[in-house]
Design a protein around this motif. Sequence first.
Motif, mmCIF file in Angstrom:
data_model
loop_
_atom_site.group_PDB
_atom_site.id
_atom_site.type_symbol
_atom_site.label_atom_id
_atom_site.label_comp_id
_atom_site.label_asym_id
_atom_site.label_seq_id
_atom_site.Cartn_x
_atom_site.Cartn_y
_atom_site.Cartn_z
ATOM 1 N N GLU A 254 -3.469 42.443 -1.734
ATOM 2 C CA GLU A 254 -4.545 41.496 -2.041
ATOM 3 C C GLU A 254 -5.850 42.232 -2.327
ATOM 4 N N LYS A 255 -6.131 43.264 -1.506
ATOM 5 C CA LYS A 255 -7.338 44.064 -1.764
ATOM 6 C C LYS A 255 -7.247 44.739 -3.128
ATOM 7 N N LEU A 256 -6.049 45.248 -3.447
ATOM 8 C CA LEU A 256 -5.884 45.896 -4.751
ATOM 9 C C LEU A 256 -6.034 44.895 -5.889
ATOM 10 N N ARG A 257 -5.556 43.642 -5.670
ATOM 11 C CA ARG A 257 -5.732 42.618 -6.717
ATOM 12 C C ARG A 257 -7.216 42.327 -6.939
ATOM 13 N N GLN A 258 -7.969 42.185 -5.812
ATOM 14 C CA GLN A 258 -9.407 41.944 -5.950
ATOM 15 C C GLN A 258 -10.092 43.102 -6.669
ATOM 16 N N ALA A 259 -9.732 44.340 -6.258
ATOM 17 C CA ALA A 259 -10.328 45.499 -6.928
ATOM 18 C C ALA A 259 -9.936 45.527 -8.405
ATOM 19 N N ASN A 260 -8.682 45.150 -8.699
ATOM 20 C CA ASN A 260 -8.236 45.111 -10.099
ATOM 21 C C ASN A 260 -9.010 44.059 -10.889
ATOM 22 N N ALA A 261 -9.250 42.878 -10.274
ATOM 23 C CA ALA A 261 -10.031 41.840 -10.955
ATOM 24 C C ALA A 261 -11.447 42.332 -11.241
ATOM 25 N N GLU A 262 -12.055 43.013 -10.242
ATOM 26 C CA GLU A 262 -13.407 43.553 -10.464
ATOM 27 C C GLU A 262 -13.401 44.586 -11.584
ATOM 28 N N LEU A 263 -12.373 45.433 -11.598
ATOM 29 C CA LEU A 263 -12.294 46.439 -12.652
ATOM 30 C C LEU A 263 -12.079 45.787 -14.015
#
Length: 572
Positions: A254-263
């Motif tokens: 989930e953290k990686l998804r959020q970071a991916n969305a920000e990127l």
Amino acid sequence: MRRQTLANVTPLHVNKVLDKSGAAGPSGTCAKNGSVLRPGRQSLAVGSMAAATSFSVQKRVSTKPGGAKGNRPLASKEFETTCISNISGYLSDHHFSINGIVVPSKTSSKTLAQILSSPTGKDFNAIATFLLRQFGSSDMFQGKVEDEVPLFFKRLGYPITLSKSAVYPVVVPHTWPAVLAALSWLVDLLRYQEQACTPSSNALADEKHAQGVAYLGDCYAAYMAHDDEEVSRLDQKHQAKLLAQQERLDASCEKLRQANAELLAELERLRALPDPVEEAQQRRAEQVADNEKFESLIQQLQAQKESYIQKVSGRKADVKARLAQVAAAESELEQLQQQVASQTVTKADVNRMVIDMSKHWDVFQSEEERCEEMQLKVQEQETQIVRGLTALESTVERYNKLAHRLKLVPATSKRADGKNYELRINRDASTQAEFSNLDLKGVIKPGLESLHDNYRTRASQLSQDLASLREQCVVRQEANAEKEEENAALEAEIAKLERQLQTAKDMRDDACKQLAEQAHAIKTEIAELSSAASNREEEVEQRVQVAKAQYEQATRDAEAEINRVMGDMKRA
């Protein structure tokens, strides 16, 4: 009765066999225990760790090979192809070679698949020796291969006994599939040993692997001790650990998804910005254009600098000459002053000298005015020279263009005759010879005059030809006029004949109409006569014959008239 293990040998037995033969795995000493896969069963530690959760009492089955062939489809072509692919892949990955040539290679005539499909005794010896030496040093085989191979497979605990006849010769079709399956089993064992002895670079993976191995060991020990409750407890405990790990992995995902969305948002923002490459290319194009302009300006300034340097050198020479004149005048003045000082001057002499000085001053002023006038004339002449040079350059350019059009330039052109007619002038020339690259009077003018004479001669010939052609044209025009008059007369005659033909056609139509009316009247009369008096048959027949003869005669006359008229029309 105690449960049996899943293999007919123990890991200690295999390790002892390998220790006796000096084997420590394909890469030397193993990182942890140096053991290989226990033959006769499938490994539960290789592959995905999720398979460990399915380890339960209800699914415990023996994987020991049964029967003489171990329940393997040795006669199946698909199974044979799978074994060949497995062995050839391992040999290719480990750079297998025959007589120093790596197979497959550009110099080899057969591929590994072809070799394994129908090997010779030499090929099998090379392959078996290569695979078995992956377990130890190169000097572990001293005897013959057909003696060492079955013994080595027996030491490893291979569940099927290989005989010497099955190994040598190996080209027998009914024995080779069994040997091929044994080699594939050996390749699987080597692959497992490489994976088990290769240290992992991921500490988390190593920890999971250690936990899985410990869990499998505890479960297997409880299973062998008939402690099913302990096995269930260990399953639940390990399942709880896996669920906790799964929750941690979900949170991390989930953290990686959020970071991916920000990127992705940052990427969209950067894409919305103007392309820096295009801006840099545009700036580069502008800089290149500016550089070209500056280079042309620098060349112009260099040319001006050279002209100014020449002018400065000329002015320096003038200054030196003037300084020499001033020095001479100063020396002369000193002599005169000394002479004046040594002389006794009277009042009359002073008056005379004043008068002479005024006269000399007037002469000096007049000379100075003449010098200024001469300078003005020199400037005007320089301006006229510059204009003349500019006009001359334009004339030379027009001359070169005309020379190109007349195919006089370059020297290899059609009408150049090997001579160079391209003219160039030098503004900075100091002599008349350097002013032009060509001798105008000695080369250009005679060549052009010769070319002019040739073309004048050709023009006169063409003018004579043109005059003769004009005379022929006049004669042809007169002949055409006569022919047109003849055509007009013929057209008038044709019109006259057409009118006559139309009149004849009208007359023929009238005659035909009259004849048709007469024939109709005769037919009517015949019909009346035939119906009125049948007893007068002979008289009527005679009259009918006469009428028929008249009708036929009229028809022949009409046809003859028609033929005559058609002949007249054809002749017209």
